[in-house]
Design an enzyme around this catalytic site. Structure first.
Site, PDB file in Angstrom:
ATOM      1  N   TRP A  12      14.666  35.268  37.407  1.00 35.21           N
ATOM      2  CA  TRP A  12      16.107  35.086  37.190  1.00 35.21           C
ATOM      3  C   TRP A  12      16.816  34.397  38.359  1.00 35.21           C
ATOM      4  O   TRP A  12      17.969  34.050  38.254  1.00 35.21           O
ATOM      5  CB  TRP A  12      16.783  36.436  36.914  1.00 35.21           C
ATOM      6  CG  TRP A  12      16.409  37.554  37.853  1.00 35.21           C
ATOM      7  CD1 TRP A  12      15.516  38.558  37.585  1.00 35.21           C
ATOM      8  CD2 TRP A  12      16.895  37.794  39.183  1.00 35.21           C
ATOM      9  NE1 TRP A  12      15.423  39.395  38.673  1.00 35.21           N
ATOM     10  CE2 TRP A  12      16.255  38.959  39.666  1.00 35.21           C
ATOM     11  CE3 TRP A  12      17.810  37.143  40.013  1.00 35.21           C
ATOM     12  CZ2 TRP A  12      16.487  39.485  40.940  1.00 35.21           C
ATOM     13  CZ3 TRP A  12      18.047  37.662  41.288  1.00 35.21           C
ATOM     14  CH2 TRP A  12      17.387  38.816  41.742  1.00 35.21           C
ATOM     15  N   ASN A  13      16.137  34.199  39.488  1.00 40.86           N
ATOM     16  CA  ASN A  13      16.924  33.761  40.651  1.00 40.86           C
ATOM     17  C   ASN A  13      17.238  32.268  40.674  1.00 40.86           C
ATOM     18  O   ASN A  13      18.269  31.880  41.185  1.00 40.86           O
ATOM     19  CB  ASN A  13      16.287  34.222  41.967  1.00 40.86           C
ATOM     20  CG  ASN A  13      14.903  33.676  42.172  1.00 40.86           C
ATOM     21  OD1 ASN A  13      14.159  33.525  41.204  1.00 40.86           O
ATOM     22  ND2 ASN A  13      14.561  33.348  43.379  1.00 40.86           N
TER      23      ASN A  13
ATOM     24  N   GLU B 196      14.570  37.992  31.438  1.00 42.34           N
ATOM     25  CA  GLU B 196      15.449  38.726  30.518  1.00 42.34           C
ATOM     26  C   GLU B 196      16.921  38.449  30.834  1.00 42.34           C
ATOM     27  O   GLU B 196      17.736  38.242  29.954  1.00 42.34           O
ATOM     28  CB  GLU B 196      15.225  40.240  30.646  1.00 42.34           C
ATOM     29  CG  GLU B 196      13.944  40.757  30.014  1.00 42.34           C
ATOM     30  CD  GLU B 196      12.747  40.669  30.953  1.00 42.34           C
ATOM     31  OE1 GLU B 196      12.768  39.835  31.891  1.00 42.34           O
ATOM     32  OE2 GLU B 196      11.785  41.420  30.735  1.00 42.34           O
TER      33      GLU B 196
ATOM     34  N   THR C  89       3.630  41.659  38.877  1.00 45.11           N
ATOM     35  CA  THR C  89       3.477  40.996  37.570  1.00 45.11           C
ATOM     36  C   THR C  89       2.459  39.865  37.689  1.00 45.11           C
ATOM     37  O   THR C  89       1.626  39.671  36.793  1.00 45.11           O
ATOM     38  CB  THR C  89       4.830  40.425  37.078  1.00 45.11           C
ATOM     39  OG1 THR C  89       5.825  41.434  37.193  1.00 45.11           O
ATOM     40  CG2 THR C  89       4.751  39.947  35.656  1.00 45.11           C
TER      41      THR C  89
ATOM     42  N   LEU D 248     -10.606  33.444  31.370  1.00 41.86           N
ATOM     43  CA  LEU D 248     -11.107  32.302  32.154  1.00 41.86           C
ATOM     44  C   LEU D 248     -10.234  31.072  31.976  1.00 41.86           C
ATOM     45  O   LEU D 248     -10.712  29.993  31.614  1.00 41.86           O
ATOM     46  CB  LEU D 248     -12.564  31.987  31.795  1.00 41.86           C
ATOM     47  CG  LEU D 248     -13.575  33.000  32.318  1.00 41.86           C
ATOM     48  CD1 LEU D 248     -14.985  32.631  31.873  1.00 41.86           C
ATOM     49  CD2 LEU D 248     -13.525  33.065  33.852  1.00 41.86           C
TER      50      LEU D 248
ATOM     51  N   GLU E 225       3.583  31.689  41.751  1.00 42.01           N
ATOM     52  CA  GLU E 225       4.547  31.614  42.864  1.00 42.01           C
ATOM     53  C   GLU E 225       5.142  32.998  42.980  1.00 42.01           C
ATOM     54  O   GLU E 225       5.920  33.411  42.118  1.00 42.01           O
ATOM     55  CB  GLU E 225       5.662  30.609  42.552  1.00 42.01           C
ATOM     56  CG  GLU E 225       5.233  29.189  42.320  1.00 42.01           C
ATOM     57  CD  GLU E 225       4.703  28.528  43.564  1.00 42.01           C
ATOM     58  OE1 GLU E 225       4.811  29.099  44.667  1.00 42.01           O
ATOM     59  OE2 GLU E 225       4.150  27.418  43.427  1.00 42.01           O
TER      60      GLU E 225
ATOM     61  N   GLY F  27       6.035  36.683  45.690  1.00 38.97           N
ATOM     62  CA  GLY F  27       7.043  37.140  46.648  1.00 38.97           C
ATOM     63  C   GLY F  27       6.833  36.627  48.053  1.00 38.97           C
ATOM     64  O   GLY F  27       5.904  35.864  48.338  1.00 38.97           O
TER      65      GLY F  27
ATOM     66  N   CYS G  43      12.670  33.977  46.994  1.00 35.07           N
ATOM     67  CA  CYS G  43      11.353  34.381  47.491  1.00 35.07           C
ATOM     68  C   CYS G  43      11.131  33.838  48.902  1.00 35.07           C
ATOM     69  O   CYS G  43      10.380  34.409  49.680  1.00 35.07           O
ATOM     70  CB  CYS G  43      10.266  33.900  46.534  1.00 35.07           C
ATOM     71  SG  CYS G  43      10.403  32.161  46.122  1.00 35.07           S
TER      72      CYS G  43
ATOM     73  N   GLU H 140       9.211  43.338  50.186  1.00 32.36           N
ATOM     74  CA  GLU H 140      10.236  42.339  49.857  1.00 32.36           C
ATOM     75  C   GLU H 140      11.485  43.049  49.320  1.00 32.36           C
ATOM     76  O   GLU H 140      11.394  43.829  48.373  1.00 32.36           O
ATOM     77  CB  GLU H 140       9.690  41.383  48.800  1.00 32.36           C
ATOM     78  CG  GLU H 140      10.637  40.237  48.515  1.00 32.36           C
ATOM     79  CD  GLU H 140      10.072  39.245  47.512  1.00 32.36           C
ATOM     80  OE1 GLU H 140       9.414  39.669  46.549  1.00 32.36           O
ATOM     81  OE2 GLU H 140      10.322  38.037  47.697  1.00 32.36           O
TER      82      GLU H 140
ATOM     83  N   GLU I  66       2.863  23.917  43.283  1.00 30.07           N
ATOM     84  CA  GLU I  66       3.721  23.179  42.356  1.00 30.07           C
ATOM     85  C   GLU I  66       4.308  21.998  43.108  1.00 30.07           C
ATOM     86  O   GLU I  66       4.386  22.012  44.329  1.00 30.07           O
ATOM     87  CB  GLU I  66       4.868  24.070  41.859  1.00 30.07           C
ATOM     88  CG  GLU I  66       4.400  25.114  40.871  1.00 30.07           C
ATOM     89  CD  GLU I  66       5.539  25.833  40.171  1.00 30.07           C
ATOM     90  OE1 GLU I  66       6.511  26.208  40.848  1.00 30.07           O
ATOM     91  OE2 GLU I  66       5.451  26.020  38.946  1.00 30.07           O
TER      92      GLU I  66
HETATM   93  P1  ADP Z   1      11.374  39.743  39.166  1.00 30.71           P
HETATM   94  O1  ADP Z   1      11.164  40.893  40.092  1.00 30.71           O
HETATM   95  O2  ADP Z   1      11.688  38.443  39.811  1.00 30.71           O
HETATM   96  O3  ADP Z   1      12.221  40.073  37.964  1.00 30.71           O
HETATM   97  P2  ADP Z   1       9.127  39.885  37.440  1.00 30.71           P
HETATM   98  O4  ADP Z   1       7.745  39.584  37.842  1.00 30.71           O
HETATM   99  O5  ADP Z   1       9.436  41.247  36.951  1.00 30.71           O
HETATM  100  O6  ADP Z   1       9.945  39.458  38.696  1.00 30.71           O
HETATM  101  O7  ADP Z   1       9.641  38.866  36.339  1.00 30.71           O
HETATM  102  C1  ADP Z   1       9.384  37.486  36.329  1.00 30.71           C
HETATM  103  C2  ADP Z   1       9.131  37.055  34.907  1.00 30.71           C
HETATM  104  O8  ADP Z   1       7.956  37.702  34.438  1.00 30.71           O
HETATM  105  C3  ADP Z   1      10.231  37.421  33.924  1.00 30.71           C
HETATM  106  O9  ADP Z   1      10.378  36.368  32.978  1.00 30.71           O
HETATM  107  C4  ADP Z   1       9.689  38.663  33.253  1.00 30.71           C
HETATM  108  O10 ADP Z   1      10.205  38.886  31.961  1.00 30.71           O
HETATM  109  C5  ADP Z   1       8.205  38.321  33.186  1.00 30.71           C
HETATM  110  N1  ADP Z   1       7.322  39.477  33.038  1.00 30.71           N
HETATM  111  C6  ADP Z   1       7.520  40.753  33.476  1.00 30.71           C
HETATM  112  N2  ADP Z   1       6.475  41.541  33.145  1.00 30.71           N
HETATM  113  C7  ADP Z   1       5.579  40.761  32.487  1.00 30.71           C
HETATM  114  C8  ADP Z   1       4.287  40.985  31.885  1.00 30.71           C
HETATM  115  N3  ADP Z   1       3.711  42.166  31.897  1.00 30.71           N
HETATM  116  N4  ADP Z   1       3.673  39.928  31.312  1.00 30.71           N
HETATM  117  C9  ADP Z   1       4.240  38.712  31.305  1.00 30.71           C
HETATM  118  N5  ADP Z   1       5.444  38.432  31.839  1.00 30.71           N
HETATM  119  C10 ADP Z   1       6.119  39.449  32.418  1.00 30.71           C
END
Ligand code: ADP
Length: 492
Positions: free
Chosen positions: A149-150, A176, A230, A242, A248, A250, A282, A387, A464
């Site tokens: 989201w950032n 989200e 994640t 595979l 990218e 934290g 980040c 972080e 990237e």
């Molecule tokens: P942040 O802490 O920056 O919100 P997240 O890793 O939670 O980092 O979220 C980054 C992205 O990964 C968001 O689009 C989130 O919806 C998605 N995400 C979170 N959990 C999962 C998962 N289990 N599988 C795939 N995508 C995910």
């Protein structure tokens, strides 16, 4: 009003239920999004798999593919004000910052259009007179881009543009909290003439939509930006399948002020490096190492600058920091600061949520946190190792360069670092010793689309941007072409 999403080239309501996106500065609702579910994932992936294989796309000449990206770049630039405003509504960043992200997205589209037009393939050195060998690149197929989201729009374009330039189809799963910019971007790709199916934007829950996309057998690459846990989970899925994954993740970046630094330059750079985006980056320079010899004057200036930062409504001109993304995140930031206090840290400034009202901002309605500087902790303390992703800087004085390097590198992360010194040779040598994917010397948070970006250690995998960024979305193939007029005589 319910906002449809972009599934396989059609604007329609996702089947995953409604989710409101809110303006973090005052809690008002931006839109109710008809989010995606597993059926939408299936539909988007099947369409994407068909679309990238379609000869009308597969055989399209590079400059024709590039033309779409050039057009999108122009459209993004032409609608920059609207796009920036939309993003500010989604994540509460000041308009100047979201405008910079929008322009960066336009530049990224243009850069990868040019890369697409000018990518060479090669003939390796020839080892035989009987055949020639060619080394060519093919697309990977369906790529899923999962973004945080950032920095929406910039993170999304960083994945969509090279993936399309390389001939793939892309499905974006935006965070989200911030789906609006990605949905708008899809409109611009549609307007630019991208064939249906090559791009879908599926807002929804990461654990449902993101995970279903990552696990889908027809998805052949995951490009992820987000949190390390994640990322690790997705890397596990990629390992089972595979398939390649780029991550990218934290950071807990060290910024180093050597004893010969220009105090004004360094103080301003450090202040920007941690507090812009309210530290929700980040690459934020979150650990500050300052040489003992200049500690007093440097900290005096840094504190003066920090206390002067204007935290306010992100749509107001002239503010430095807007709202944090949401209340849960603000509470997490506050929790880190409390922990720092409990561990013996001294809060030099900030250390609290902003409350009350100014003429232009109702702090109580949003998620505003004061820029915070903490001293008195060691690099091994919890808040120096984890972080925070907020406007919190921990300052650590040092005397000795070897000890400094050991401390700066003592982190599970390795995303970026900053060095402030008037001695270029020393700065360069130090830059080479830091275990980070980016080092800024007498500057911070500068980005060029032509310079590869990515992390060491648990900050990521893969790079990237840069011309090689397109190759991350391609697979190499060797073709042998026989030259002999004689039959193979093995069976003779
Ligand atoms: P942040 O802490 O920056 O919100 P997240 O890793 O939670 O980092 O979220 C980054 C992205 O990964 C968001 O689009 C989130 O919806 C998605 N995400 C979170 N959990 C999962 C998962 N289990 N599988 C795939 N995508 C995910």
């Amino acid at each position: 009003m319910v906002k449809p999403i972009y599934i396989a080239g059609e604007w329609k309501n996702g089947r995953g239920g409604l989710r409101a996106t809110t303006f973090p500065a005052d809690g008002s609702i931006n839109a109710d999004i008809a989010t995606a579910n597993a059926d939408d994932v299936e539909e988007a992936v099947q369409a994407a798999d068909k679309a990238w294989r379609d000869p009308s796309w597969r055989h399209r000449l590079p400059h024709e593919r590039a033309a779409i990206l050039y057009k999108v770049a122009d459209l993004v630039a032409a609608r920059a004000t609207t796009l920036a405003a939309l993003q500010t509504r989604d994540n509460g960043k000041p308009l100047t910052e979201t405008m910079a992200l929008v322009m960066s997205a336009a530049g990224t589209a243009r850069y990868f259009a040019a890369a697409c037009e000018t990518l060479d393939e090669s003939l390796p050195s020839q080892r035989s007179h009987d055949y020639i060998t060619a080394s060519v690149y093919e697309p990977l197929g369906v790529v899923v881009a999962i973004t945080p989201w950032n920095s929406p729009i910039a993170s999304e374009m960083q994945k969509i543009a090279p993936a399309l330039a390389a001939g793939n189809a892309v499905i974006v799963k935006p965070a989200e909290a911030t789906p609006l910019a990605a949905l708008e971007l899809a409109r611009l790709f549609e307007e630019a003439g991208l064939p249906k199916g090559l791009l879908s934007v599926l807002p929804g829950r990461g654990s449902v939509v993101g995970e279903a996309l990552a696990r889908h057998p027809k998805v052949r690459k995951i490009a992820f930006t987000g949190g390390t846990s994640t990322g690790r989970r997705l890397a596990g899925i990629a390992a089972e399948k595979l398939i390649p994954i780029s991550l990218e993740l934290g950071g807990k970046s060290p910024t180093i002020v050597l004893e010969d630094a220009d105090i004004e330059m360094a103080a301003r750079g450090v202040c920007y490096g941690i507090f812009s985006s309210a530290g929700q980056a980040c690459i934020a320079g979150a650990r500050l190492f300052v040489h003992h010899n200049i500690y007093e004057p440097f900290m005096a200036r840094l504190l003066e600058l920090t206390r002067g930062l204007r935290v306010g409504h992100p749509e107001q001109p002239g503010i430095h920091m807007g709202s944090l993304i949401n209340m849960a995140h603000l509470e997490s930031v506050a929790g880190f600061v409390e922990r720092a206090g409990a561990d013996g840290g001294t809060i030099l400034c900030g250390g609290k949520r902003l409350t009350g009202k100014t003429e232009t901002c109702d702090y109580d309605a949003g998620c505003f946190y004061a820029p915070t500087i903490i001293s008195g902790l060691s690099n091994s303390s919890y808040v120096c190792q984890e972080e925070i992703f907020g406007p919190v800087l921990v300052v650590l004085p040092f005397d000795n360069e070897a000890d400094l390097v050991a401390q700066a590198n003592d982190s599970m992360f390795g995303l970026a670092a900053g060095i402030w010194t008037e001695n270029f040779r020393r700065g360069w040598r130090l830059a080479r010793t830091l275990d980070t994917g980016t080092v800024w010397l007498n500057t911070y948070k500068k980005f060029s689309v032509s310079a590869p970006f990515g992390g060491f250690k648990e900050s990521g995998l893969g790079r990237e941007k840069g011309r090689a960024g397109v190759r991350e979305y391609m697979q190499q193939k060797s073709i042998y072409v026989g030259l002999s007029d004689e039959p193979n005589n093995w069976s003779a």
